[in-house]
Write a protein that holds these residues in place. Structure first.
Motif, PDB file in Angstrom:
ATOM      1  N   LEU A  55      15.468 111.933  79.354  1.00 19.65           N
ATOM      2  CA  LEU A  55      14.975 113.117  80.072  1.00 19.65           C
ATOM      3  C   LEU A  55      14.672 112.687  81.492  1.00 19.65           C
ATOM      4  O   LEU A  55      13.897 111.766  81.715  1.00 19.65           O
ATOM      5  N   SER A  56      15.285 113.361  82.473  1.00 18.67           N
ATOM      6  CA  SER A  56      15.107 112.913  83.858  1.00 18.67           C
ATOM      7  C   SER A  56      13.683 113.215  84.339  1.00 18.67           C
ATOM      8  O   SER A  56      12.952 113.994  83.735  1.00 18.67           O
ATOM      9  N   ARG A  57      13.335 112.582  85.451  1.00 16.98           N
ATOM     10  CA  ARG A  57      12.004 112.791  86.045  1.00 16.98           C
ATOM     11  C   ARG A  57      11.709 114.263  86.274  1.00 16.98           C
ATOM     12  O   ARG A  57      10.590 114.722  86.159  1.00 16.98           O
ATOM     13  N   ARG A  58      12.731 114.984  86.672  1.00 18.68           N
ATOM     14  CA  ARG A  58      12.524 116.394  87.017  1.00 18.68           C
ATOM     15  C   ARG A  58      12.697 117.304  85.811  1.00 18.68           C
ATOM     16  O   ARG A  58      12.746 118.517  85.948  1.00 18.68           O
ATOM     17  N   GLY A  59      12.824 116.693  84.633  1.00 18.25           N
ATOM     18  CA  GLY A  59      12.860 117.501  83.417  1.00 18.25           C
ATOM     19  C   GLY A  59      14.253 117.935  82.995  1.00 18.25           C
ATOM     20  O   GLY A  59      14.395 118.776  82.117  1.00 18.25           O
ATOM     21  N   ALA A  60      15.287 117.389  83.632  1.00 18.84           N
ATOM     22  CA  ALA A  60      16.643 117.770  83.250  1.00 18.84           C
ATOM     23  C   ALA A  60      17.098 116.932  82.056  1.00 18.84           C
ATOM     24  O   ALA A  60      16.748 115.770  81.918  1.00 18.84           O
ATOM     25  N   LEU A  61      17.885 117.573  81.196  1.00 15.54           N
ATOM     26  CA  LEU A  61      18.371 116.913  79.985  1.00 15.54           C
ATOM     27  C   LEU A  61      19.746 117.493  79.677  1.00 15.54           C
ATOM     28  O   LEU A  61      19.999 118.660  79.931  1.00 15.54           O
ATOM     29  N   ASN A  62      20.598 116.640  79.145  1.00 11.92           N
ATOM     30  CA  ASN A  62      21.928 117.080  78.719  1.00 11.92           C
ATOM     31  C   ASN A  62      21.842 118.393  77.919  1.00 11.92           C
ATOM     32  O   ASN A  62      21.076 118.509  76.968  1.00 11.92           O
ATOM     33  N   ALA A  63      22.642 119.397  78.325  1.00 11.38           N
ATOM     34  CA  ALA A  63      22.516 120.726  77.732  1.00 11.38           C
ATOM     35  C   ALA A  63      22.809 120.728  76.228  1.00 11.38           C
ATOM     36  O   ALA A  63      22.166 121.440  75.469  1.00 11.38           O
ATOM     37  N   ARG A  64      23.759 119.899  75.807  1.00 13.73           N
ATOM     38  CA  ARG A  64      24.082 119.854  74.376  1.00 13.73           C
ATOM     39  C   ARG A  64      22.918 119.298  73.560  1.00 13.73           C
ATOM     40  O   ARG A  64      22.702 119.698  72.417  1.00 13.73           O
ATOM     41  N   VAL A  65      22.199 118.366  74.159  1.00 13.38           N
ATOM     42  CA  VAL A  65      21.025 117.808  73.478  1.00 13.38           C
ATOM     43  C   VAL A  65      19.918 118.855  73.413  1.00 13.38           C
ATOM     44  O   VAL A  65      19.300 119.064  72.372  1.00 13.38           O
TER      45      VAL A  65
END
Lengths: 254, 306
Positions: free
Chosen positions: A69-79
């Motif tokens: 999970l990236s610092r800015r809260g982004a995460l692979n959409a499929r996950v």
């Protein structure tokens, strides 16, 4: 693929100037049911919101199904799509006009830009099946404002169910239900857990329920005080360290 | 402002007729009003005004449906009022209001959003500070400008009859942008409106969406100020959406109905204004109010049974 759905390492979260969650590490395995317990203000909801990227974190790492999970809260959409989240007191504004069918359909879509009428057929079918499984097919065309507390929870479970998920995150999901409603709700959850093979991460105040159903317990009071099986984590000594001695004396008398 | 225009001799085919005043006989007032309205709408400036009203109504209704649910109604109001500051700044710098308004509205909206996120004050209180002070500064600046040809009245209440071809093109482009944006991101917009943390947990970039929506709302308000005026513009955003809310069960139906009622209010208002020779902006808002009042009464009799 590893057996871990979620790995959290050294997570620290600030709310304003104070440390709400400090240096918390734990992991969740496939198909297990883990409860987070702790007194009010212990940072339970903060912890959950931080691992979902809703709140920013100060330090630490979060891995969902092996994806960071990236610092800015982004995460692979499929996950992302494999995680379902039911927030605490899902108190949406009842003046918002939306039917149960529409709400459940929101859980089905991946949320990239697309035409509103794309995949209409598959969406309808998925919504129907999800509502059927929570025994709420008759509620489909109802506006949400007309639902009772128990019906709302079932509609939200259908929202989680409408697409296959690996993990269900419940933040005091049974809040607002009476005793009967709560027991029905958990019965449904555990039935679905069996069917779907979900892992569950839940915040709960009901220590008896936790003892009965959960495989693991995380005792949180800003720091992770202890973790382990319910028998170990909810032993009187551990409860004192999490809740303070007053609470434990109270529980023994009743 | 208003429709106090002389219509003598402007009709294309000239069969010898008595002047208009004679048509207002007690015998057939409705009929004469009707023919008068038909004739008026054959004039290019009336057609442009009608087009402008419909475009503004559609945009206001479309974005308004989300605006009221996200409790941004007062934000659109503040945005409208502060446009006066933009207009007077533009006049002071010797620029035309039309060219200043759009960039001003966007910058202003972003600035206010930043302010709202930075301070821990109540949104409505802070917006009150923002709009009353920008009104005040705007009026002071206007005194340095000297005589503005439209006059302060046309800034406050708009002049829909002065809508030009260029304004219509800007509005049309903006409407297309709004429809495409809302259409393609409809599900994200619904989820964001319903529950923001849930939307973020589903992977929606909430703050980017919030900014995009506010910029779009600012553009719509900025583009419509000239026609509707700084005082009444928020009615276009709020009233049709509230009426649509009273009549809707599904979210998608609500959004579309809101846009349709916005356009309907504009058409009825323009006809009303032409019939009774009333200023057009207030006439449209009055018709929006009428639609809203009808919407309050209708569901009790019909829709509750559904």
């Amino acid at each position: 693929m590893s057996a871990e759905v979620l790995v959290v390492e050294g997570l620290t979260v600030y709310r304003d100037a104070y440390v709400a969650v400090q240096d918390v590490s734990f992991s969740l395995e496939v198909g297990t049911d883990t409860a987070i317990v702790g007194p009010n203000g212990a940072g339970k909801s903060t912890l959950i919101q931080a691992i979902l990227g809703i709140l920013p974190r100060q330090s630490g790492d979060v891995f969902w199904l092996g994806h960071s999970l990236s610092r800015r809260g982004a995460l692979n959409a499929r996950v992302r799509q494999q995680i379902a989240y039911l927030p605490q007191n899902f108190l949406f504004d009842r003046r918002i006009p939306i039917t149960v069918n529409e709400l459940v359909a929101l859980g089905w879509d991946d949320l990239g830009p697309k035409l509103p009428w794309a995949n209409q057929k598959q969406r309808r079918l998925a919504v129907r099946q999800a509502l059927e499984r929570v025994d709420a097919l008759h509620l489909g065309s109802q506006p949400i404002s007309r639902l009772s507390g128990g019906e709302t929870k079932r509609a939200l479970l259908a929202y989680c169910l409408v697409r296959p998920r690996r993990l269900l995150i419940l933040d005091e999901a049974s809040a607002g239900l009476d005793v009967r409603g709560e027991s029905d709700f958990y019965q449904l959850i555990y039935q679905l857990k069996q069917e779907q093979g979900w892992a569950i991460l839940q915040i709960s105040h009901d220590l008896d329920m936790v003892r009965k159903h959960c495989d693991r317990v995380l005792c949180l009071n800003r720091l992770l005080r202890c973790q382990g099986t319910p028998d170990y984590a909810l032993s009187p000594d551990n409860l004192v360290s999490v809740y303070g001695s007053e609470f434990v004396r109270y529980r023994h008398q009743h | 402002m208003g429709l106090r225009c002389t219509v003598y001799g402007t009709r294309p085919e000239p069969p010898p007729r008595k002047p208009y005043t004679v048509h207002r006989t007690p015998l057939s007032p409705m009929l004469s009003d009707f023919t008068r309205v038909i004739e008026l709408f054959q004039l290019p400036f009336m057609q442009r005004a009608l087009m402008g009203g419909i475009l503004t109504g559609l945009m206001g209704g479309l974005l308004g449906s989300f605006t009221i649910l996200r409790q941004l109604s007062f934000f659109s109001d503040a945005l409208g009022h502060s446009a006066l500051l933009g207009i007077s700044l533009g006049l002071l710098l010797g620029m035309s209001p039309s060219s200043v308004l759009l960039p001003f509205a966007v910058l202003f909206a972003l600035g206010v959003t930043y302010l709202l996120e930075r301070t821990r004050l109540w949104t409505d209180a802070l917006l009150n500070i923002v709009y009353s002070s920008s009104l005040a500064i705007g009026v002071i600046l206007l005194t340095f400008v000297g005589q503005y040809k439209g006059g302060i009245n046309s800034i406050l209440f708009g002049d829909i009859l002065a809508v030009r071809q260029g304004d219509l093109i800007v509005s049309t482009v903006l409407l297309v942008v709004c429809v495409v944006f809302v259409g393609l991101t409809l599900r994200s917009q619904i989820l964001l409106t319903l529950h923001e943390p849930l939307a973020i947990a589903s992977g929606i970039a909430a703050s980017a969406h919030r900014t995009a929506f506010i910029v779009l709302l600012a553009l719509v308000v900025g583009a419509s100020i000239k026609a509707i005026g700084v005082l009444l513009i928020s009615a276009f955003v709020v009233i049709p959406a509230c009426a649509a809310r009273l009549l809707s069960r599904t979210f998608t139906g609500y959004v579309m109905l809101s846009a349709v009622l916005g356009a309907l209010g504009a058409v009825l208002g323009m006809v009303f204004s032409a019939m009774l020779n009333l200023p057009s902006g207030p006439a449209i808002v009055t018709m929006q109010l009428a639609i809203f009042l009808v919407a309050i009464v209708v569901p009790r009799t019909r829709l509750t049974a559904v």
